[in-house]
Design a protein around this motif. Structure first.
Motif, PDB file in Angstrom:
ATOM      1  N   ILE A   1      -9.171  -4.035  10.469  1.00  0.00           N
ATOM      2  CA  ILE A   1      -8.796  -3.973   9.058  1.00  0.00           C
ATOM      3  C   ILE A   1      -7.488  -3.188   8.904  1.00  0.00           C
ATOM      4  N   ARG A   2      -7.406  -2.104   9.633  1.00  0.00           N
ATOM      5  CA  ARG A   2      -6.196  -1.291   9.533  1.00  0.00           C
ATOM      6  C   ARG A   2      -4.976  -2.089   9.973  1.00  0.00           C
ATOM      7  N   HIS A   3      -5.106  -2.761  11.104  1.00  0.00           N
ATOM      8  CA  HIS A   3      -3.980  -3.559  11.594  1.00  0.00           C
ATOM      9  C   HIS A   3      -3.566  -4.600  10.552  1.00  0.00           C
ATOM     10  N   LEU A   4      -4.592  -5.266   9.990  1.00  0.00           N
ATOM     11  CA  LEU A   4      -4.311  -6.267   8.971  1.00  0.00           C
ATOM     12  C   LEU A   4      -3.549  -5.642   7.810  1.00  0.00           C
ATOM     13  N   ARG A   5      -4.078  -4.530   7.327  1.00  0.00           N
ATOM     14  CA  ARG A   5      -3.446  -3.868   6.187  1.00  0.00           C
ATOM     15  C   ARG A   5      -1.999  -3.518   6.495  1.00  0.00           C
ATOM     16  N   GLN A   6      -1.792  -3.003   7.703  1.00  0.00           N
ATOM     17  CA  GLN A   6      -0.429  -2.627   8.070  1.00  0.00           C
ATOM     18  C   GLN A   6       0.502  -3.831   8.011  1.00  0.00           C
ATOM     19  N   LYS A   7      -0.076  -5.012   8.247  1.00  0.00           N
ATOM     20  CA  LYS A   7       0.790  -6.187   8.278  1.00  0.00           C
ATOM     21  C   LYS A   7       0.955  -6.850   6.916  1.00  0.00           C
ATOM     22  N   ILE A   8      -0.129  -6.860   6.116  1.00  0.00           N
ATOM     23  CA  ILE A   8      -0.012  -7.623   4.867  1.00  0.00           C
ATOM     24  C   ILE A   8       0.138  -6.770   3.615  1.00  0.00           C
ATOM     25  N   GLU A   9      -0.243  -5.509   3.682  1.00  0.00           N
ATOM     26  CA  GLU A   9      -0.161  -4.690   2.479  1.00  0.00           C
ATOM     27  C   GLU A   9       1.240  -4.092   2.325  1.00  0.00           C
ATOM     28  N   ALA A  10       1.682  -4.028   1.096  1.00  0.00           N
ATOM     29  CA  ALA A  10       2.968  -3.378   0.817  1.00  0.00           C
ATOM     30  C   ALA A  10       2.849  -1.903   1.180  1.00  0.00           C
ATOM     31  N   ASP A  11       1.751  -1.286   0.718  1.00  0.00           N
ATOM     32  CA  ASP A  11       1.499   0.109   1.069  1.00  0.00           C
ATOM     33  C   ASP A  11       0.089   0.205   1.668  1.00  0.00           C
ATOM     34  N   PRO A  12      -0.014   0.231   2.983  1.00  0.00           N
ATOM     35  CA  PRO A  12      -1.311   0.218   3.669  1.00  0.00           C
ATOM     36  C   PRO A  12      -2.245   1.349   3.226  1.00  0.00           C
ATOM     37  N   SER A  13      -1.703   2.435   2.734  1.00  0.00           N
ATOM     38  CA  SER A  13      -2.579   3.537   2.334  1.00  0.00           C
ATOM     39  C   SER A  13      -3.126   3.324   0.926  1.00  0.00           C
ATOM     40  N   GLU A  14      -2.505   2.396   0.204  1.00  0.00           N
ATOM     41  CA  GLU A  14      -3.009   2.013  -1.117  1.00  0.00           C
ATOM     42  C   GLU A  14      -3.235   0.508  -1.121  1.00  0.00           C
ATOM     43  N   PRO A  15      -4.281   0.041  -0.463  1.00  0.00           N
ATOM     44  CA  PRO A  15      -4.464  -1.399  -0.234  1.00  0.00           C
ATOM     45  C   PRO A  15      -4.610  -2.180  -1.536  1.00  0.00           C
ATOM     46  N   TYR A  16      -3.943  -3.303  -1.587  1.00  0.00           N
ATOM     47  CA  TYR A  16      -4.043  -4.188  -2.751  1.00  0.00           C
ATOM     48  C   TYR A  16      -4.985  -5.349  -2.446  1.00  0.00           C
ATOM     49  N   PHE A  17      -4.833  -5.947  -1.278  1.00  0.00           N
ATOM     50  CA  PHE A  17      -5.620  -7.134  -0.932  1.00  0.00           C
ATOM     51  C   PHE A  17      -7.021  -6.776  -0.431  1.00  0.00           C
ATOM     52  N   ILE A  18      -7.070  -5.912   0.549  1.00  0.00           N
ATOM     53  CA  ILE A  18      -8.345  -5.595   1.191  1.00  0.00           C
ATOM     54  C   ILE A  18      -8.884  -4.284   0.651  1.00  0.00           C
ATOM     55  N   ILE A  19      -9.947  -4.396  -0.129  1.00  0.00           N
ATOM     56  CA  ILE A  19     -10.512  -3.228  -0.785  1.00  0.00           C
ATOM     57  C   ILE A  19     -11.764  -2.755  -0.042  1.00  0.00           C
ATOM     58  N   THR A  20     -11.853  -1.483   0.196  1.00  0.00           N
ATOM     59  CA  THR A  20     -13.008  -0.931   0.903  1.00  0.00           C
ATOM     60  C   THR A  20     -14.176  -0.724  -0.053  1.00  0.00           C
ATOM     61  N   ILE A  21     -15.340  -1.211   0.352  1.00  0.00           N
ATOM     62  CA  ILE A  21     -16.560  -0.924  -0.397  1.00  0.00           C
ATOM     63  C   ILE A  21     -17.389   0.006   0.485  1.00  0.00           C
ATOM     64  N   PRO A  22     -17.359   1.280   0.205  1.00  0.00           N
ATOM     65  CA  PRO A  22     -17.988   2.261   1.092  1.00  0.00           C
ATOM     66  C   PRO A  22     -19.464   1.952   1.315  1.00  0.00           C
ATOM     67  N   GLY A  23     -19.852   2.015   2.558  1.00  0.00           N
ATOM     68  CA  GLY A  23     -21.252   1.812   2.903  1.00  0.00           C
ATOM     69  C   GLY A  23     -21.648   0.357   2.993  1.00  0.00           C
ATOM     70  N   VAL A  24     -20.768  -0.552   2.601  1.00  0.00           N
ATOM     71  CA  VAL A  24     -21.117  -1.970   2.596  1.00  0.00           C
ATOM     72  C   VAL A  24     -20.166  -2.792   3.451  1.00  0.00           C
ATOM     73  N   GLY A  25     -18.909  -2.771   3.091  1.00  0.00           N
ATOM     74  CA  GLY A  25     -17.959  -3.583   3.840  1.00  0.00           C
ATOM     75  C   GLY A  25     -16.616  -3.627   3.133  1.00  0.00           C
TER      76      GLY A  25
END
Lengths: 226, 226
Positions: A197-221
């Motif tokens: 997920i991190r690698h993906l974010r680094q590649k597709i997100e404008a700001d990987p630390s503030e993800p726009y596309f891939i949102i974390t749902i804690p405890g689920v996925g």
DNA sequence: ATCTCAATGTCATCCTGGTGTCATTACGTA
DNA sequence: TACGTAATGACACCAGGATGACATTGAGAT
């Protein structure tokens, strides 16, 4: 399969009639009265087909058609015009429009042409996914942001496809695990998913630390932006 | 890019005029005056596009269109007719025709529509493919870069044609395998494909270590430059 | 038949970058 | 605060593709 159509025409009467008729035939219709707003809608939403008037207050239909083609080579475009001069027709077709309809037209004929156009351009849903600036072209196995191509590894690509296919829904960690490692080779269940997920974010997100596309749902996925 | 067109129409005057005009525009034209002969030509030759009259002495154009579609789903078909009733148009388009032109028509418009149709049609059965400096002449089985002719072995040629026919799309390793060795022959699945790819690259790439035409998609296969 | 050469398939090796692990840090919540 | 989970950075390993050398096959030529 509810196709969505964008109509750009400055004649509000025609817009009204067309919208009503097309909706009656099961299409989702959005209208715009100028190229300015039409362009914004096109960028924001993922329409399946464009009905484009040749004469707009703020732009020439042929130029617009060519402009769109550069960005969205696959979008079916039908030109709509009052002019019936042959030369215009030729320019329209050569400019990259998929079809050409002369006003006044029979709604039924237009619908037939729309259906024909959509039939020809299959790769709308299954093979081509677009969310905002992100495009996944499965046939070419190319992922791009705006027009910039992104190189993804097999795992990253699979993961992205899975998330995008279920965009809006939560992808449970277990589901992702099952997808990426069908014949589970992973023993000590470390945090491999997070890493990909991190690698993906680094590649597709404008700001990987503030993800726009891939949102974390804690405890689920994770959940992919709709 | 010399496309060949088959015209089926029982009006010999129209045939003459069309043939002359289309040939003037660089198309290869064959004519038939009945569905009976037209069908034979279609079966014998590999035409790129069909101009089909709706009213034929020995068959209804719409039925014919549907019949052809079953056998040749990719063949571009343009319906040609004197009837201009809307209902006919709809039947034509829904019956699988790619376009529809009403007589009397302007030759230039027809040519524009033909070009548009050909542009849309899959490059699968193209006789001649050109990507950048690379040219594949299927009729003569000659591959050349700029003007320099390249000698290819059968396997290399088949492989190149396959990749080029699907240029832009990923060619899955499995697909390549199926193409080059129809179902059998190879036991220990070693890296034969890679080897042929390498040979091809050595022959067509300016710098085989930095491939321009044949792009590797790790874990999937290869993709030919669009 | 043998010889020759090109085409094709196999194998060993190299090497890159894809993948998985772990330790550490950051974050959110009770 | 403590606890659990996610994010992050560093790193080791290994799979898969590239490459070079060689074996095998098959079609012509002699």
């Amino acid at each position: 399969m509810n196709h969505s159509i964008l109509i750009i025409d400055d004649d509000t009467d025609i817009l009204k009639v067309l919208k009503a008729n097309l909706e009656l035939h099961g299409f989702g219709v959005i209208t715009a009265e100028s190229w300015m707003t039409g362009r914004d809608i096109l960028a924001a939403l993922n329409q399946d087909l464009l009905l484009l008037d040749v004469m707009l207050p703020d732009g020439d239909g042929f130029d617009i058609c060519r402009t769109i083609r550069k960005e969205r080579p696959l979008l079916p475009i039908i030109m709509l015009t009052a002019k019936d001069k042959i030369s215009d027709k030729i320019i329209g077709l050569d400019g990259g429009a998929d079809d050409y309809v002369v006003k006044p037209f029979e709604t039924l004929e237009l619908i037939a042409r729309i259906k024909a156009c959509l039939r020809r351009s299959k790769p709308t849903d299954e093979e081509l996914t677009a969310v905002g600036d992100l495009t996944i072209d499965k046939k070419r196995r190319i992922v791009s942001i705006k027009t910039r191509e992104i190189g993804l590894t097999p795992k990253e690509y699979e993961l992205l496809c899975f998330l995008a296919a279920h965009r809006g829904e939560v992808a449970h960690r277990e589901d992702i695990k099952k997808l990426l490692w069908k014949e589970h080779k992973i023993y000590s269940w470390s945090r491999v998913i997070d890493v990909h997920i991190r690698h993906l974010r680094q590649k597709i997100e404008a700001d990987p630390s503030e993800p726009y596309f891939i949102i974390t749902i804690p405890g689920v996925g994770y959940r992919f932006r709709e």
